[in-house]
Design an enzyme around this catalytic site. Structure first.
Site, PDB file in Angstrom:
ATOM      1  N   THR A   1       3.026  36.580 -16.281  1.00 22.43           N
ATOM      2  CA  THR A   1       2.876  35.355 -15.498  1.00 22.43           C
ATOM      3  C   THR A   1       2.443  34.190 -16.374  1.00 22.43           C
ATOM      4  O   THR A   1       2.989  33.085 -16.292  1.00 22.43           O
ATOM      5  CB  THR A   1       1.838  35.563 -14.383  1.00 22.43           C
ATOM      6  OG1 THR A   1       2.227  36.676 -13.585  1.00 22.43           O
ATOM      7  CG2 THR A   1       1.721  34.326 -13.511  1.00 22.43           C
ATOM      8  N   THR A   2       1.466  34.434 -17.241  1.00 21.43           N
ATOM      9  CA  THR A   2       0.931  33.385 -18.104  1.00 21.43           C
ATOM     10  C   THR A   2       1.976  32.880 -19.084  1.00 21.43           C
ATOM     11  O   THR A   2       1.911  31.729 -19.530  1.00 21.43           O
ATOM     12  CB  THR A   2      -0.303  33.915 -18.856  1.00 21.43           C
ATOM     13  OG1 THR A   2      -1.174  34.536 -17.924  1.00 21.43           O
ATOM     14  CG2 THR A   2      -1.040  32.794 -19.570  1.00 21.43           C
TER      15      THR A   2
ATOM     16  N   TYR B   1       8.926  38.122  -3.111  1.00 18.04           N
ATOM     17  CA  TYR B   1       9.773  37.512  -2.086  1.00 18.04           C
ATOM     18  C   TYR B   1      10.421  38.533  -1.166  1.00 18.04           C
ATOM     19  O   TYR B   1      10.370  38.390   0.043  1.00 18.04           O
ATOM     20  CB  TYR B   1      10.865  36.604  -2.708  1.00 18.04           C
ATOM     21  CG  TYR B   1      11.613  35.816  -1.654  1.00 18.04           C
ATOM     22  CD1 TYR B   1      11.030  34.682  -1.086  1.00 18.04           C
ATOM     23  CD2 TYR B   1      12.863  36.211  -1.200  1.00 18.04           C
ATOM     24  CE1 TYR B   1      11.691  33.971  -0.098  1.00 18.04           C
ATOM     25  CE2 TYR B   1      13.528  35.511  -0.213  1.00 18.04           C
ATOM     26  CZ  TYR B   1      12.928  34.390   0.331  1.00 18.04           C
ATOM     27  OH  TYR B   1      13.577  33.695   1.325  1.00 18.04           O
TER      28      TYR B   1
ATOM     29  N   TYR C   1       2.228  46.218 -12.153  1.00 16.65           N
ATOM     30  CA  TYR C   1       1.435  44.990 -12.076  1.00 16.65           C
ATOM     31  C   TYR C   1       1.282  44.623 -10.605  1.00 16.65           C
ATOM     32  O   TYR C   1       2.263  44.284  -9.941  1.00 16.65           O
ATOM     33  CB  TYR C   1       2.132  43.890 -12.874  1.00 16.65           C
ATOM     34  CG  TYR C   1       1.450  42.540 -12.907  1.00 16.65           C
ATOM     35  CD1 TYR C   1       0.117  42.368 -12.540  1.00 16.65           C
ATOM     36  CD2 TYR C   1       2.146  41.417 -13.341  1.00 16.65           C
ATOM     37  CE1 TYR C   1      -0.492  41.133 -12.585  1.00 16.65           C
ATOM     38  CE2 TYR C   1       1.541  40.176 -13.392  1.00 16.65           C
ATOM     39  CZ  TYR C   1       0.234  40.034 -13.007  1.00 16.65           C
ATOM     40  OH  TYR C   1      -0.373  38.805 -13.048  1.00 16.65           O
TER      41      TYR C   1
ATOM     42  N   ARG D   1       0.441  36.547  -5.482  1.00 17.90           N
ATOM     43  CA  ARG D   1       1.680  35.895  -5.923  1.00 17.90           C
ATOM     44  C   ARG D   1       2.931  36.522  -5.318  1.00 17.90           C
ATOM     45  O   ARG D   1       3.911  35.826  -5.073  1.00 17.90           O
ATOM     46  CB  ARG D   1       1.795  35.959  -7.457  1.00 17.90           C
ATOM     47  CG  ARG D   1       0.889  34.992  -8.193  1.00 17.90           C
ATOM     48  CD  ARG D   1       1.172  35.042  -9.690  1.00 17.90           C
ATOM     49  NE  ARG D   1       0.341  34.133 -10.437  1.00 17.90           N
ATOM     50  CZ  ARG D   1       0.683  32.889 -10.782  1.00 17.90           C
ATOM     51  NH1 ARG D   1       1.852  32.409 -10.419  1.00 17.90           N
ATOM     52  NH2 ARG D   1      -0.139  32.134 -11.480  1.00 17.90           N
TER      53      ARG D   1
ATOM     54  N   LYS E   1      -1.793  47.246 -14.083  1.00 21.24           N
ATOM     55  CA  LYS E   1      -2.619  46.047 -14.221  1.00 21.24           C
ATOM     56  C   LYS E   1      -2.993  45.623 -12.804  1.00 21.24           C
ATOM     57  O   LYS E   1      -2.135  45.191 -12.032  1.00 21.24           O
ATOM     58  CB  LYS E   1      -1.852  44.933 -14.935  1.00 21.24           C
ATOM     59  CG  LYS E   1      -2.603  43.603 -14.987  1.00 21.24           C
ATOM     60  CD  LYS E   1      -1.742  42.496 -15.589  1.00 21.24           C
ATOM     61  CE  LYS E   1      -2.480  41.159 -15.527  1.00 21.24           C
ATOM     62  NZ  LYS E   1      -1.647  40.048 -16.071  1.00 21.24           N
TER      63      LYS E   1
ATOM     64  N   ILE F   1      -5.906  42.859 -19.235  1.00 21.98           N
ATOM     65  CA  ILE F   1      -4.781  42.023 -19.658  1.00 21.98           C
ATOM     66  C   ILE F   1      -5.166  40.622 -19.218  1.00 21.98           C
ATOM     67  O   ILE F   1      -5.228  40.322 -18.030  1.00 21.98           O
ATOM     68  CB  ILE F   1      -3.452  42.503 -19.059  1.00 21.98           C
ATOM     69  CG1 ILE F   1      -3.170  43.935 -19.531  1.00 21.98           C
ATOM     70  CG2 ILE F   1      -2.310  41.572 -19.488  1.00 21.98           C
ATOM     71  CD1 ILE F   1      -1.899  44.552 -18.949  1.00 21.98           C
TER      72      ILE F   1
END
Length: 299
Positions: free
Chosen positions: A48-49, A111, A137, A142, A165, A207
């Site tokens: 994401t980052t 989604y 993850y 999100r 994660k 992480i």
């Protein structure tokens, strides 16, 4: 018994852009070197980052290749390969494997909001088509979907699924997962402000977003926990709570890129729909960084 992909601290590294908006590979190399010099145990590229959501497939593959080659086995490389399209996730996984990555990071399909059975089928389909260990993850804020502990139990039986994660903030989920899955389904904190309690519940490290600006801090916190020195780790985390909060004053990775730019790292801007941090929040971030010793107060 399988081994964890890594223990300790792993930055979810930012993707730097140049003035034209293209990936700045010279700066990317410098960021990687700084993280390794800071003692990190692995590097996660294009999570994401790393703004994976706005990179083209060609850019994604190129960035993973570059990171793997530049790291050159100094630490483990975990390649983000998640998608809400299972076939696309397989495609990215296979390219990461070809690049020489050590492991994959796969976010829950966003989604679509699939069922738990859909999650199981998605991950087993990917695992059947790659040789690399997979880190799941879980970030429901999100993606709109969360694993259950029972789903973790099913997936933990697949030898290629190494762990997760966990960025749900749900400590009951972590505890029940540890209970149901045993000792060789590994957990890493996905939230910098929850490293100590997560590791007290058996997580193997973090992480991290914060590691982008303070790698040694996150290495020290996670390694103190690995050594059973939870009180020392707790005090260190408390000491930098303001910084950790400020790095999430807007949606990640807006603040961390602003922070790196304040530190002179010149990582460039963001791709729409992400945009620059607001002036008011920039001052909040600047103050927190000064008080954490990351900036000279005259900056």
């Amino acid at each position: 018994m399988r081994e964890p992909v890594f223990t300790g601290a792993c930055p979810a590294i930012v993707t730097p852009f140049d003035a034209t908006g293209a990936i700045n590979y010279d700066r990317f190399a410098q960021l990687i070197d700084e993280q390794i010099a800071g003692g990190v145990d692995a590097i996660c590229v294009l999570g994401t980052t790393g703004e994976c959501a706005t990179l083209s497939l060609r850019e994604h593959i190129s960035a993973v290749n570059f990171c793997v080659k530049h790291v050159n086995h100094r630490v483990k490389v975990i390649a983000g390969a998640g998608s809400n399209d299972t076939s696309a996730a397989v495609y990215l996984s296979q390219h990461a494997q070809d690049s020489g990555a050590d492991a994959l990071l796969h976010v829950t399909p966003y989604y679509n909001k699939c069922s738990q059975e859909g999650l199981i089928r998605h991950y087993e389909y990917i695992a059947d088509r790659t040789e690399l260990p997979i880190i799941l993850y879980n970030v429901p804020s999100r993606t709109g979907v969360s694993f259950t502990a029972e789903t973790y139990r099913v997936l933990s039986q697949n030898p290629k699924i190494n762990g997760v994660k966990e960025a749900s903030g749900n400590f009951s989920l972590v505890a029940h997962t540890r209970y149901l899955c045993g000792d060789d389904f590994y957990i890493w904190s996905g939230n910098d402000d929850q490293v100590v309690p997560m590791m007290a519940l058996g997580a193997k490290g973090v992480i991290s977003v914060v590691a982008n600006v303070a790698p040694r801090l996150m290495v020290d916190i996670s390694h103190l926990c690995l050594d059973g020195k939870f009180q020392e780790a707790f005090q260190l985390q408390l000491q930098h709570t303001e910084l950790m909060d400020a790095l999430f004053v807007e949606v990640n990775p807006i603040p961390v890129k602003a922070a790196l730019n304040l530190m002179g790292r010149d990582v460039g801007g963001l791709r729409l729909p992400l945009c620059d941090i607001s002036p008011a929040n920039l001052e909040v971030l600047r103050g927190a960084m000064e008080r954490s010793g990351l900036l000279d107060q005259t900056c």
